[in-house]
Design a protein around this motif. Structure first.
Motif, PDB file in Angstrom:
ATOM      1  N   GLU A   1     -33.464  38.078  -2.940  1.00 36.01           N
ATOM      2  CA  GLU A   1     -33.781  37.684  -1.560  1.00 36.01           C
ATOM      3  C   GLU A   1     -35.110  38.304  -1.112  1.00 36.01           C
ATOM      4  O   GLU A   1     -35.935  37.631  -0.495  1.00 36.01           O
ATOM      5  CB  GLU A   1     -32.632  38.113  -0.636  1.00 36.01           C
ATOM      6  CG  GLU A   1     -32.750  37.536   0.761  1.00 36.01           C
ATOM      7  CD  GLU A   1     -31.493  37.777   1.592  1.00 36.01           C
ATOM      8  OE1 GLU A   1     -30.369  37.655   1.055  1.00 36.01           O
ATOM      9  OE2 GLU A   1     -31.648  38.080   2.792  1.00 36.01           O
ATOM     10  N   ARG A   2     -35.333  39.559  -1.468  1.00 41.27           N
ATOM     11  CA  ARG A   2     -36.604  40.220  -1.109  1.00 41.27           C
ATOM     12  C   ARG A   2     -37.776  39.546  -1.812  1.00 41.27           C
ATOM     13  O   ARG A   2     -38.819  39.281  -1.213  1.00 41.27           O
ATOM     14  CB  ARG A   2     -36.565  41.707  -1.490  1.00 41.27           C
ATOM     15  CG  ARG A   2     -35.749  42.578  -0.564  1.00 41.27           C
ATOM     16  CD  ARG A   2     -36.046  44.059  -0.792  1.00 41.27           C
ATOM     17  NE  ARG A   2     -35.705  44.512  -2.131  1.00 41.27           N
ATOM     18  CZ  ARG A   2     -34.484  44.929  -2.498  1.00 41.27           C
ATOM     19  NH1 ARG A   2     -33.504  44.936  -1.630  1.00 41.27           N
ATOM     20  NH2 ARG A   2     -34.266  45.337  -3.737  1.00 41.27           N
TER      21      ARG A   2
ATOM     22  N   ASP B   1     -38.398  36.085  -0.351  1.00 41.76           N
ATOM     23  CA  ASP B   1     -38.934  36.233   0.998  1.00 41.76           C
ATOM     24  C   ASP B   1     -40.434  36.545   0.925  1.00 41.76           C
ATOM     25  O   ASP B   1     -41.238  36.017   1.694  1.00 41.76           O
ATOM     26  CB  ASP B   1     -38.174  37.346   1.728  1.00 41.76           C
ATOM     27  CG  ASP B   1     -38.537  37.417   3.197  1.00 41.76           C
ATOM     28  OD1 ASP B   1     -38.477  36.366   3.863  1.00 41.76           O
ATOM     29  OD2 ASP B   1     -38.919  38.503   3.667  1.00 41.76           O
ATOM     30  N   ARG B   2     -40.784  37.388  -0.056  1.00 37.64           N
ATOM     31  CA  ARG B   2     -42.199  37.781  -0.232  1.00 37.64           C
ATOM     32  C   ARG B   2     -43.038  36.586  -0.696  1.00 37.64           C
ATOM     33  O   ARG B   2     -44.046  36.257  -0.081  1.00 37.64           O
ATOM     34  CB  ARG B   2     -42.289  38.930  -1.244  1.00 37.64           C
ATOM     35  CG  ARG B   2     -43.710  39.315  -1.654  1.00 37.64           C
ATOM     36  CD  ARG B   2     -43.710  40.508  -2.600  1.00 37.64           C
ATOM     37  NE  ARG B   2     -42.789  40.372  -3.724  1.00 37.64           N
ATOM     38  CZ  ARG B   2     -43.033  39.663  -4.821  1.00 37.64           C
ATOM     39  NH1 ARG B   2     -44.180  39.025  -4.951  1.00 37.64           N
ATOM     40  NH2 ARG B   2     -42.139  39.591  -5.803  1.00 37.64           N
TER      41      ARG B   2
ATOM     42  N   SER C   1     -42.430  33.433  -0.631  1.00 40.47           N
ATOM     43  CA  SER C   1     -42.423  32.251   0.242  1.00 40.47           C
ATOM     44  C   SER C   1     -43.000  32.568   1.618  1.00 40.47           C
ATOM     45  O   SER C   1     -43.008  31.701   2.494  1.00 40.47           O
ATOM     46  CB  SER C   1     -40.980  31.730   0.407  1.00 40.47           C
ATOM     47  OG  SER C   1     -40.219  32.617   1.212  1.00 40.47           O
TER      48      SER C   1
ATOM     49  N   GLY D   1     -41.730  34.407   3.903  1.00 42.46           N
ATOM     50  CA  GLY D   1     -40.681  34.367   4.927  1.00 42.46           C
ATOM     51  C   GLY D   1     -40.060  33.006   5.151  1.00 42.46           C
ATOM     52  O   GLY D   1     -39.358  32.809   6.145  1.00 42.46           O
TER      53      GLY D   1
ATOM     54  N   LEU E   1     -37.537  31.410   3.767  1.00 47.04           N
ATOM     55  CA  LEU E   1     -36.214  31.183   3.191  1.00 47.04           C
ATOM     56  C   LEU E   1     -35.469  30.176   4.074  1.00 47.04           C
ATOM     57  O   LEU E   1     -35.624  30.170   5.287  1.00 47.04           O
ATOM     58  CB  LEU E   1     -35.429  32.496   3.087  1.00 47.04           C
ATOM     59  CG  LEU E   1     -36.084  33.607   2.256  1.00 47.04           C
ATOM     60  CD1 LEU E   1     -35.125  34.783   2.108  1.00 47.04           C
ATOM     61  CD2 LEU E   1     -36.509  33.098   0.886  1.00 47.04           C
TER      62      LEU E   1
ATOM     63  N   LEU F   1     -28.232  33.205   3.873  1.00 44.33           N
ATOM     64  CA  LEU F   1     -29.440  32.841   3.122  1.00 44.33           C
ATOM     65  C   LEU F   1     -29.125  32.729   1.640  1.00 44.33           C
ATOM     66  O   LEU F   1     -29.589  31.824   0.953  1.00 44.33           O
ATOM     67  CB  LEU F   1     -30.532  33.886   3.328  1.00 44.33           C
ATOM     68  CG  LEU F   1     -31.206  33.913   4.699  1.00 44.33           C
ATOM     69  CD1 LEU F   1     -32.118  35.118   4.807  1.00 44.33           C
ATOM     70  CD2 LEU F   1     -31.999  32.625   4.918  1.00 44.33           C
TER      71      LEU F   1
ATOM     72  N   PHE G   1     -35.725  27.659  -0.427  1.00 47.00           N
ATOM     73  CA  PHE G   1     -36.912  28.162   0.269  1.00 47.00           C
ATOM     74  C   PHE G   1     -38.024  27.122   0.246  1.00 47.00           C
ATOM     75  O   PHE G   1     -37.964  26.135  -0.500  1.00 47.00           O
ATOM     76  CB  PHE G   1     -37.393  29.476  -0.358  1.00 47.00           C
ATOM     77  CG  PHE G   1     -37.765  29.371  -1.812  1.00 47.00           C
ATOM     78  CD1 PHE G   1     -36.794  29.417  -2.813  1.00 47.00           C
ATOM     79  CD2 PHE G   1     -39.095  29.230  -2.201  1.00 47.00           C
ATOM     80  CE1 PHE G   1     -37.123  29.312  -4.155  1.00 47.00           C
ATOM     81  CE2 PHE G   1     -39.440  29.133  -3.544  1.00 47.00           C
ATOM     82  CZ  PHE G   1     -38.445  29.174  -4.512  1.00 47.00           C
TER      83      PHE G   1
END
Ligand SMILES: [Fe+2]
Length: 259
Positions: free
Chosen positions: A52-53, A56-57, A59, A61, A63, A72, A257
């Motif tokens: 997930e981290r 998130d990085r 993309s 943010g 997601l 998520l 994402f």
């Protein structure tokens, strides 16, 4: 030992042409995603919080959150009996995730937390890229891209009733798939080509012809284009662990994402 350090067996069958690289640091391969509609990252690990981290990085943010799923990162496993498509042993149908949303998510990350008990023969993933699909529809059935844009497939949804949607659509000026094989209504009309086959049968035949068959071991990560490829789960199995007194089955984690 953290979850991502967990040893993996890698009794895996690689897809033809797969690059023999390992990639525990998540990096996208834009060429693979554009040309094949998917990318496999072997031995990424099974830490879903790291996934997930990382997503998130990369993309920035973006997601994808769905009220229906409620999280998520969607974790699921095959169950002896379930009405949910993603939890069934039965082979899934080729589909687009969230096909009825105005903007379906552009990408899907599928992380294998536990392979099928009969891995690598069961519990596979299959991906159909739009380009070979269009070429084969033309070659085999004389059905053009424009035919597919025009032909309205009929969906019968319990909660929304009858719904018509071509398999190809425009999204922000780009061609995308919108399709869900298992939700198609019964008795689709003839496809209009010189054949007695229904459009649903022609689509399925071509998808089975051009699909890429992907085998994920524990900790392997599959990144899919949800706009330019269709995907499905191959048939799965389960196994009863008599010592633990519970079923063992394939377990996956999914995050959608945009980029
Ligand atoms: Fe899906």
């Amino acid at each position: 030992m953290s979850a991502s350090d967990y040893p993996v067996s890698h009794s895996v069958v690689r897809w033809p042409g797969e690059k023999k690289t390992q990639n525990s640091v998540l990096q996208f391969d834009p060429c693979a995603l554009a040309e094949k509609g998917f990318q496999v990252i072997r031995r990424y690990g099974t830490d879903i919080f790291q996934l997930e981290r990382d997503l998130d990085r990369v993309s920035c943010g973006q997601l994808y959150y769905s009220n229906r799923v409620g999280v998520l990162c969607h974790q699921y496993s095959v169950l002896p009996e379930s009405a949910n498509f993603s939890e069934q042993m039965l082979c899934g149908g080729f589909h687009t995730d969230f096909m009825f949303q105005p903007h379906p998510p552009a990408y899907i990350a599928l992380l294998c937390l536990q392979p099928d008990p009969k891995h690598p023969f069961y519990g596979r993933n299959q991906v159909v890229h739009v380009q070979p699909f269009l070429e084969r529809m033309q070659q085999a059935f004389g059905v053009s891209e424009q035919d597919l844009r025009d032909h309205r497939l009929v969906y019968d949804l319990a909660e929304r009733g009858r719904f018509e949607q071509p398999i190809l659509d425009d999204l922000d000026g780009k061609l995308i798939f919108r399709f869900h094989e298992r939700l198609l209504g019964k008795g689709q009309m003839q496809g209009g080509a010189e054949t007695d086959m229904s459009m649903a049968a022609m689509l399925h035949a071509v998808m089975m012809d051009v699909t890429a068959d992907i085998c994920l071991d524990r900790g392997d990560l599959l990144i899919l284009s949800n706009h330019h490829a269709l995907h499905r789960r191959g048939e799965c199995s389960i196994e009863f662990d008599g010592v633990a007194g519970k079923w063992r089955a394939r377990e996956m984690a999914t995050i959608r994402f945009n980029l």
